[in-house]
Structure formats: C-alpha cells, structure tokens
Scaffold this active site. Structure first.
Site, PDB file in Angstrom:
ATOM      1  N   THR A  52      40.074  53.679  30.287  1.00 34.88           N
ATOM      2  CA  THR A  52      40.531  52.301  30.495  1.00 34.88           C
ATOM      3  C   THR A  52      39.890  51.311  29.534  1.00 34.88           C
ATOM      4  O   THR A  52      38.788  51.550  29.008  1.00 34.88           O
ATOM      5  CB  THR A  52      40.196  51.867  31.938  1.00 34.88           C
ATOM      6  OG1 THR A  52      40.526  50.491  32.127  1.00 34.88           O
ATOM      7  CG2 THR A  52      38.717  52.033  32.228  1.00 34.88           C
ATOM      8  N   ASP A  53      40.572  50.181  29.321  1.00 39.46           N
ATOM      9  CA  ASP A  53      39.994  49.078  28.554  1.00 39.46           C
ATOM     10  C   ASP A  53      38.848  48.417  29.312  1.00 39.46           C
ATOM     11  O   ASP A  53      38.066  47.665  28.721  1.00 39.46           O
ATOM     12  CB  ASP A  53      41.073  48.034  28.250  1.00 39.46           C
ATOM     13  CG  ASP A  53      41.609  47.365  29.507  1.00 39.46           C
ATOM     14  OD1 ASP A  53      42.011  48.090  30.447  1.00 39.46           O
ATOM     15  OD2 ASP A  53      41.657  46.116  29.563  1.00 39.46           O
ATOM     16  N   ALA A  61      42.199  59.763  39.229  1.00 37.78           N
ATOM     17  CA  ALA A  61      41.278  58.631  39.113  1.00 37.78           C
ATOM     18  C   ALA A  61      41.293  57.800  40.382  1.00 37.78           C
ATOM     19  O   ALA A  61      42.280  57.775  41.121  1.00 37.78           O
ATOM     20  CB  ALA A  61      41.659  57.749  37.921  1.00 37.78           C
ATOM     21  N   TRP A  62      40.191  57.140  40.625  1.00 33.46           N
ATOM     22  CA  TRP A  62      40.131  56.036  41.603  1.00 33.46           C
ATOM     23  C   TRP A  62      40.625  54.805  40.854  1.00 33.46           C
ATOM     24  O   TRP A  62      40.017  54.365  39.880  1.00 33.46           O
ATOM     25  CB  TRP A  62      38.694  55.847  42.066  1.00 33.46           C
ATOM     26  CG  TRP A  62      38.462  54.698  43.001  1.00 33.46           C
ATOM     27  CD1 TRP A  62      38.676  53.369  42.747  1.00 33.46           C
ATOM     28  CD2 TRP A  62      37.918  54.750  44.325  1.00 33.46           C
ATOM     29  NE1 TRP A  62      38.312  52.592  43.819  1.00 33.46           N
ATOM     30  CE2 TRP A  62      37.850  53.419  44.807  1.00 33.46           C
ATOM     31  CE3 TRP A  62      37.490  55.787  45.145  1.00 33.46           C
ATOM     32  CZ2 TRP A  62      37.351  53.108  46.069  1.00 33.46           C
ATOM     33  CZ3 TRP A  62      36.999  55.473  46.400  1.00 33.46           C
ATOM     34  CH2 TRP A  62      36.942  54.159  46.860  1.00 33.46           C
ATOM     35  N   TYR A  98      34.376  49.494  38.671  1.00 30.78           N
ATOM     36  CA  TYR A  98      35.397  50.407  38.177  1.00 30.78           C
ATOM     37  C   TYR A  98      35.120  50.791  36.728  1.00 30.78           C
ATOM     38  O   TYR A  98      35.144  51.970  36.352  1.00 30.78           O
ATOM     39  CB  TYR A  98      36.763  49.747  38.307  1.00 30.78           C
ATOM     40  CG  TYR A  98      37.888  50.493  37.632  1.00 30.78           C
ATOM     41  CD1 TYR A  98      38.416  51.652  38.185  1.00 30.78           C
ATOM     42  CD2 TYR A  98      38.425  50.022  36.434  1.00 30.78           C
ATOM     43  CE1 TYR A  98      39.448  52.337  37.558  1.00 30.78           C
ATOM     44  CE2 TYR A  98      39.458  50.690  35.806  1.00 30.78           C
ATOM     45  CZ  TYR A  98      39.966  51.847  36.373  1.00 30.78           C
ATOM     46  OH  TYR A  98      40.988  52.517  35.754  1.00 30.78           O
ATOM     47  N   GLY A 106      50.407  60.786  40.910  1.00 29.58           N
ATOM     48  CA  GLY A 106      50.348  59.372  40.576  1.00 29.58           C
ATOM     49  C   GLY A 106      51.421  58.957  39.594  1.00 29.58           C
ATOM     50  O   GLY A 106      52.217  59.770  39.115  1.00 29.58           O
TER      51      GLY A 106
END
Length: 305
Positions: free
Chosen positions: A102-103, A61-62, A126, A12
């Site tokens: 993530t935020d 990650a997705w 998510y 990625g």
C-alpha cells in the site's frame, strides 16, 4: 507444462479479479483460497498450501484501516506476521511471491510522486503493519519476492468508493467529498492484469525482484474522483461539493499525498498502469457499475435531483 499459481485472499475484491485473469490463461493452473479456506497467520497451513506452486499472489490482508487503529496487534498479525509466515513458506518451497502492499507505508507529506525506494514512515497502524510485511518479504526473499504497492482500489467485487458514490447518488441531491487528499484511483481488474503480467515476466527471468508501484497514472482527489464518476455515469458533477478532511474525522490518519512513481516497470518490459480516468471509464462500462449508474439516473434515464 502449466505454471501453477496460488492466490491467497481469493474471496476479496482484488483476489477475485486475479483469479479471473489467471483463469483465462490456458497455461496457468490456478488455486484460489479465501480467508475461510486459508488463514495466513497459521504457518503449518501455509506451508501445505504453498507446496507445489510456482507463483503465489498474496491478496490476503486486513483492510479495515480505521479498525486497525484500535486493534493494531490483530491487524499486524495478518499484514505483518502473516506475510512473514507466507514469505518463509515460499522461500522454503522455491515459489515466487507477489505481495500486494500500500501507499500507506509513506507519510503523505511529499509534493512529488514517491519513488519505489523513497524512505517509508507510516502515519497509522495499518501502514505500520503493511510495512512489517514488506520488510519480511525483502528479508526472506531478496531474489524471489515482489512487492506491489497499490492505492485507492475499486472494483466489482467488494465495497469501494466508486460504488458508494453511485449508490449515494440515487438517494441524495448533493454529496460532500474530501478534496484535500491526493491519490491514484486504481481499478482492481487493471491491477490484476498487471500482477499476472509481472508474475509471467518474473518466471521468464525478465523482472528483477523488488518493489513495484501498481497504481494508475496521474492523480486526483476523492472530490475529483467523485466528479469524474458522476460525469462518466451521466450524472451532474456539480452535485459533488468539496470539503476538507476535518469534515469527516476518522480514527486513523490518512496520508494527504499518496501518489506513487512508476520507475521500476521499464526494467521488466512492462508498461505502468493506464491513466486513472481511462481505467475509471473502462470500469464504469462493466455490468456491475453500469447497473449502479442506471439506478442513480432513475428509471427514466434522467439524473436524480
């Protein structure tokens, strides 16, 4: 003796930058495994892959936020259950784990940057899956697990907002961009450097386990990021027009304010990431982005109109 690192999700955008950063370190022996090479939802494969490594950097990650809304179980299998499998494998082998989050674990209703210990309340599937992954790391690796939340990532090795703006600039006179969502545009290469530095500090005993925020200093909107991208690329920022989020309805709700605080870094002796404008300027000077900007300006070097 070289330190042995494993990078999951190595194909990625962030994973490729982490591989490049660690690959430049003569004291690091690095293994990178892409999604095709290692499925983090498979516990047996994870235990075999983690064995013998000192540090694991989880970039797997997705990441499709909207598709997660229709396939929450599948997304959480990767972002939640898969991270639990990985944390268990690291705990069993004695490896440190640097897990990228993530935020989106926050609701986005704050007016000041979220500190690392702020209450979490995701507003979409998510975010719920990513929060499940965070909780697994905290539960299974209280002294050896590191959670690094990031946001608004862009870089040279995958689809991202900055590249999209430059690509659209070559085809459209004006662009409508959302101006009511606030966040911290973060260059994936800068985050990769920070992850490598955090891993080294952790190995040296200088960085306590816990939650860190790996986002740029300052904040802006998507509209502000688009304008600055144009300005730094020699394009006319007035071609960007501000609109509300309702102009682009999406399956998944987005936090309106995803700005994160950076109070954990001083404990490590490391400084937080630079200002977002400085990161953007450095990124746009790299070959991949420079080529997009050149194409957007047109073959004669003048802005496309």
């Amino acid at each position: 003796m070289a330190t042995s690192w494993l990078v999951t999700g190595a194909g990625g955008m962030l994973g490729q930058d982490v591989l490049a950063e660690l690959g430049a370190d003569p004291d690091a022996a690095v293994t990178g495994l892409s999604r095709d090479q290692l499925d983090i939802t498979e516990p047996t494969a994870l235990h075999a892959a983690v064995a013998g490594h000192h540090v694991v950097v989880n970039c797997a990650a997705w990441t499709d936020v909207d598709r997660a809304e229709q396939a929450e179980a599948a997304a959480t299998a990767v972002n939640g259950t898969g991270v639990r499998h990985l944390a268990r494998a690291c705990a069993g082998s004695g490896a440190l784990l640097l897990h990228v989050s993530t935020d989106y674990v926050f609701p986005g209703d704050a007016r000041q940057p979220y500190p690392e210990d702020a209450p979490t309340r995701p507003v979409n599937a998510y975010g719920r899956g990513k929060l499940a992954g965070e909780r697994a790391v905290v539960e299974l690796m209280p002294g050896t697990g590191y959670i690094v939340r990031t946001a608004w990532l862009y870089g040279s090795h995958g689809p991202n907002f900055v590249a999209t703006m430059l690509e659209l600039a070559a085809r459209r006179k004006t662009l409508d961009v959302v101006a009511d969502q606030h966040g911290q545009p973060t260059w994936s290469r800068a985050l990769a450097r920070q992850l490598a530095a955090l891993g080294r500090a952790a190995l040296a005993g200088r960085a306590p386990a816990g939650i860190y925020h790996g986002t740029a200093a300052g904040h802006t909107t998507w509209y502000g990021l688009a304008r600055e991208t144009f300005r730094l690329s020699g394009l006319d920022p007035e071609r960007i027009r501000p609109v509300g989020s309702e102009k682009f309805p999406r399956p998944a709700a987005r936090p309106a304010f995803g700005v994160l605080g950076h109070s954990s870094w001083p404990r490590t002796g490391l400084v937080p990431l630079p200002q977002w404008e400085d990161q953007l300027a450095a990124a746009l000077d790299t070959p991949a982005f420079a080529a997009l900007a050149t194409a957007a300006r047109g073959s004669d070097g003048r802005p496309v109109t």
